[in-house]
Design an enzyme around this catalytic site. Structure first.
Site, PDB file in Angstrom:
ATOM      1  N   ARG A 137       0.719  -1.219  -0.112  1.00  8.55           N
ATOM      2  CA  ARG A 137       0.010  -0.067   0.009  1.00  8.55           C
ATOM      3  C   ARG A 137       0.660   1.386   0.159  1.00  8.55           C
ATOM      4  O   ARG A 137       0.592   2.082  -0.637  1.00  8.55           O
ATOM      5  CB  ARG A 137      -0.948  -0.123   1.343  1.00  8.55           C
ATOM      6  CG  ARG A 137      -2.059   1.104   1.118  1.00  8.55           C
ATOM      7  CD  ARG A 137      -2.537   0.967   2.652  1.00  8.55           C
ATOM      8  NE  ARG A 137      -3.716   1.853   2.687  1.00  8.55           N
ATOM      9  CZ  ARG A 137      -4.510   2.207   3.669  1.00  8.55           C
ATOM     10  NH1 ARG A 137      -3.825   2.085   5.176  1.00  8.55           N
ATOM     11  NH2 ARG A 137      -5.409   3.016   3.781  1.00  8.55           N
ATOM     12  N   ASN A 183      -7.766   6.596   0.011  1.00  8.54           N
ATOM     13  CA  ASN A 183      -6.982   5.120  -0.179  1.00  8.54           C
ATOM     14  C   ASN A 183      -7.742   4.406   0.837  1.00  8.54           C
ATOM     15  O   ASN A 183      -7.678   4.709   1.849  1.00  8.54           O
ATOM     16  CB  ASN A 183      -5.553   5.346   0.030  1.00  8.54           C
ATOM     17  CG  ASN A 183      -4.905   3.747  -0.270  1.00  8.54           C
ATOM     18  OD1 ASN A 183      -5.161   3.024   0.739  1.00  8.54           O
ATOM     19  ND2 ASN A 183      -4.512   3.554  -1.327  1.00  8.54           N
ATOM     20  N   SER A 184      -8.421   3.374   0.339  1.00  7.02           N
ATOM     21  CA  SER A 184      -9.593   2.763   1.304  1.00  7.02           C
ATOM     22  C   SER A 184      -8.749   1.715   2.333  1.00  7.02           C
ATOM     23  O   SER A 184      -7.741   1.322   2.138  1.00  7.02           O
ATOM     24  CB  SER A 184     -10.545   1.720   0.268  1.00  7.02           C
ATOM     25  OG  SER A 184     -11.294   2.685  -0.548  1.00  7.02           O
ATOM     26  N   GLN A 185      -9.649   1.597   3.242  1.00  8.82           N
ATOM     27  CA  GLN A 185      -9.225   0.812   4.472  1.00  8.82           C
ATOM     28  C   GLN A 185      -8.863  -0.635   3.798  1.00  8.82           C
ATOM     29  O   GLN A 185      -9.608  -1.232   3.155  1.00  8.82           O
ATOM     30  CB  GLN A 185     -10.283   0.718   5.576  1.00  8.82           C
ATOM     31  CG  GLN A 185      -9.840  -0.164   6.648  1.00  8.82           C
ATOM     32  CD  GLN A 185     -11.082  -0.028   7.774  1.00  8.82           C
ATOM     33  OE1 GLN A 185     -12.158   0.325   7.518  1.00  8.82           O
ATOM     34  NE2 GLN A 185     -11.075  -0.744   8.798  1.00  8.82           N
TER      35      GLN A 185
END
Length: 202
Positions: free
Chosen positions: A17, A43-45
């Protein structure tokens, strides 16, 4: 689904990530929470990303559409899952994030995926349709029929709609919809209008 879980876990290991975050967020890459990437987007979990990818169940060789690809992280994960024989088209609304996501993919050496500027008058990327899989990382008000039309027969779309995570599979008798819990996402919207304002949620 256990096979999908194993493949997704391997993809998350292979595609860090941190490579898809702004410099001021890299130190927080291991946090299981959404992180800002600018322009009101996140930025998604990681847990949410993992669950969505498991539901999507991308197979080697699949053609995949990534709607609202943001920093390019999900695009790169999808490319890893689809493999060398597959392809991924990412679509992003914010021009600065299109540049950011494309640069991140290039830096990470992801050659089987591209990021496109979303057009104001449509959803998705019809030029590359039909797709075997469609991932939508923004919340729609109702099931987006424009994206459903870009799915190949037997294809799968994972999309949050009105707070619920939906897995939609195309079938001869129409879409088959499953619900998989409640989630919060930024809204799925059309592009900027002629006066520069953001469009309405869709």
């Amino acid at each position: 689904m256990s096979g999908a879980r194993t493949r997704v876990a391997a993809a998350l290991e292979a595609v860090p990530r941190r490579l898809f975050l702004p410099p001021d967020q890299v130190a927080h890459a291991d946090r299981d929470e959404p992180l800002p990437i600018g322009h009101g987007q996140t930025n998604s979990q990681p847990t949410t990303v993992r669950q969505m990818l498991e539901l999507l169940d991308v197979q080697p060789g699949n053609r995949v559409l990534d709607v609202g690809c943001g920093s390019g992280w999900t695009t790169a994960l999808l490319a890893h899952l689809a493999g060398a024989a597959g392809s991924v088209e990412g679509v992003e609304l914010v021009p600065q994030l299109v540049e950011f996501g494309a640069a991140n993919l290039q830096r990470a050496g992801v050659g089987s995926a591209r990021v496109h500027q979303a057009r104001r008058d449509r959803l998705g990327w019809p030029e590359g349709a039909p797709y075997d899989r469609v991932l939508v990382s923004a919340q729609a008000v109702e099931l987006p029929r424009d994206l459903l039309a870009q799915l190949a027969p037997g294809g799968v779309m994972v999309v949050p709609v009105a707070g619920r995570m939906l897995r939609v599979r195309t079938d001869d008798d129409g879409p088959v919809v499953e619900e998989h819990g409640w989630y919060r996402f930024v809204p799925l919207v059309t592009g900027p209008s002629v006066d520069g304002r953001w469009g309405q949620p869709v």
